[in-house]
Design an enzyme around this catalytic site. Structure first.
Site, PDB file in Angstrom:
ATOM      1  N   HIS A  39      -2.620   0.415   8.207  1.00 41.65           N
ATOM      2  CA  HIS A  39      -1.201   0.917   7.984  1.00 41.65           C
ATOM      3  C   HIS A  39      -1.216   2.338   7.191  1.00 41.65           C
ATOM      4  O   HIS A  39      -0.842   3.435   7.607  1.00 41.65           O
ATOM      5  CB  HIS A  39      -0.347  -0.050   7.242  1.00 41.65           C
ATOM      6  N   GLU A  40      -2.227   2.286   6.183  1.00 46.45           N
ATOM      7  CA  GLU A  40      -2.383   3.454   5.305  1.00 46.45           C
ATOM      8  C   GLU A  40      -3.030   4.321   5.891  1.00 46.45           C
ATOM      9  O   GLU A  40      -2.852   5.673   5.444  1.00 46.45           O
ATOM     10  CB  GLU A  40      -2.955   2.719   4.089  1.00 46.45           C
ATOM     11  N   HIS A  44      -1.108   6.577   8.111  1.00 43.42           N
ATOM     12  CA  HIS A  44      -0.432   7.530   7.283  1.00 43.42           C
ATOM     13  C   HIS A  44      -1.058   8.901   7.063  1.00 43.42           C
ATOM     14  O   HIS A  44      -0.697   9.875   7.092  1.00 43.42           O
ATOM     15  CB  HIS A  44      -0.042   6.921   5.992  1.00 43.42           C
ATOM     16  N   GLN A  94       2.940   9.922   1.499  1.00 46.10           N
ATOM     17  CA  GLN A  94       4.109   9.362   1.038  1.00 46.10           C
ATOM     18  C   GLN A  94       4.700   9.766   0.138  1.00 46.10           C
ATOM     19  O   GLN A  94       5.846   9.625  -0.507  1.00 46.10           O
ATOM     20  CB  GLN A  94       3.925   7.828   1.122  1.00 46.10           C
ATOM     21  N   CYS A 120       7.625  -0.452   5.837  1.00 42.16           N
ATOM     22  CA  CYS A 120       6.902   0.770   5.202  1.00 42.16           C
ATOM     23  C   CYS A 120       7.748   1.367   4.328  1.00 42.16           C
ATOM     24  O   CYS A 120       9.097   1.265   4.613  1.00 42.16           O
ATOM     25  CB  CYS A 120       6.711   1.834   6.275  1.00 42.16           C
ATOM     26  N   LEU A 121       7.316   1.578   3.094  1.00 39.27           N
ATOM     27  CA  LEU A 121       8.047   2.153   2.117  1.00 39.27           C
ATOM     28  C   LEU A 121       8.796   3.461   2.463  1.00 39.27           C
ATOM     29  O   LEU A 121       9.819   3.927   1.880  1.00 39.27           O
ATOM     30  CB  LEU A 121       7.089   2.459   0.539  1.00 39.27           C
ATOM     31  N   GLY A 168       0.952  -1.081   0.157  1.00 40.53           N
ATOM     32  CA  GLY A 168      -0.038   0.103   0.002  1.00 40.53           C
ATOM     33  C   GLY A 168       0.928   1.520  -0.026  1.00 40.53           C
ATOM     34  O   GLY A 168       2.101   1.239   0.400  1.00 40.53           O
TER      35      GLY A 168
END
Length: 179
Positions: free
Chosen positions: A136-137, A140, A51, A94-95, A46
């Protein structure tokens, strides 16, 4: 194809609360396309708009995630509901914090309500990895990183690890998650 740079931990945009989308227009379609293309190139599960530096309540999902029967690849203005108190543990990354994975507790089951890029209402019921990804998203979008969900020892460990990362520049603010 537009693949954008993914902001790394320490970037202030990752700590701000994203604003709800009010215009379901060509700009939103472009944002969703940029998110899905950047996510596809990254190989992640995701990716949230902050981000890539956009402070709107939108995230992209890998449509191949287990349990994603709708093949949903994005969600606008998500609102999460938890049908029970079951918890899952497991590694999470996480990216925006590349190469670091920590055992992170999340709810096992979630219902996400939101909209498509066209303004159509959608509801996704997820469990396991899909539920983890949507939580998670959505975090963010609220300025929360998965490192905020660690206990004090885990937070110290992540800060030490970050100091050694080749891409790291400034020590991030670590918060205690409100959830």
């Amino acid at each position: 194809m537009t693949v954008l740079d993914i902001r790394k931990v320490g970037d202030p945009v990752l700590r701000r609360i994203a604003v709800p989308v009010t215009d379901f227009d060509a700009e939103l379609e472009t944002l969703v396309r940029d998110l899905t293309e950047t996510l596809g190139a990254s190989g992640g599960a995701g990716l949230a708009a902050p981000q890539i530096g956009v402070e709107l309540r939108v995230f992209a999902l890998n449509p191949a995630l287990p349990g994603n029967e709708l093949g949903l690849d994005h969600l606008v203005n998500p609102v999460l509901d938890f049908p029970d108190d079951e918890i899952q543990g497991g590694p999470e990354g996480c990216l925006s914090i590349p190469g670091i994975y920590l055992d992170t507790k999340r709810r096992l089951n979630v219902t996400a309500k939101g909209y498509t890029k066209h303004g159509d209402p959608v509801q996704v019921v997820g469990t396991g990895l899909l539920a983890r990804c949507m939580q998670h998203e959505t975090d963010h979008l609220d300025g929360i990183l998965f490192i905020d969900r660690q206990d004090e020892q885990g937070r110290r460990r992540i800060l030490d690890t970050l100091r050694e990362a080749s891409w790291f520049t400034d020590l991030p603010e670590v918060r205690v998650s409100p959830h």
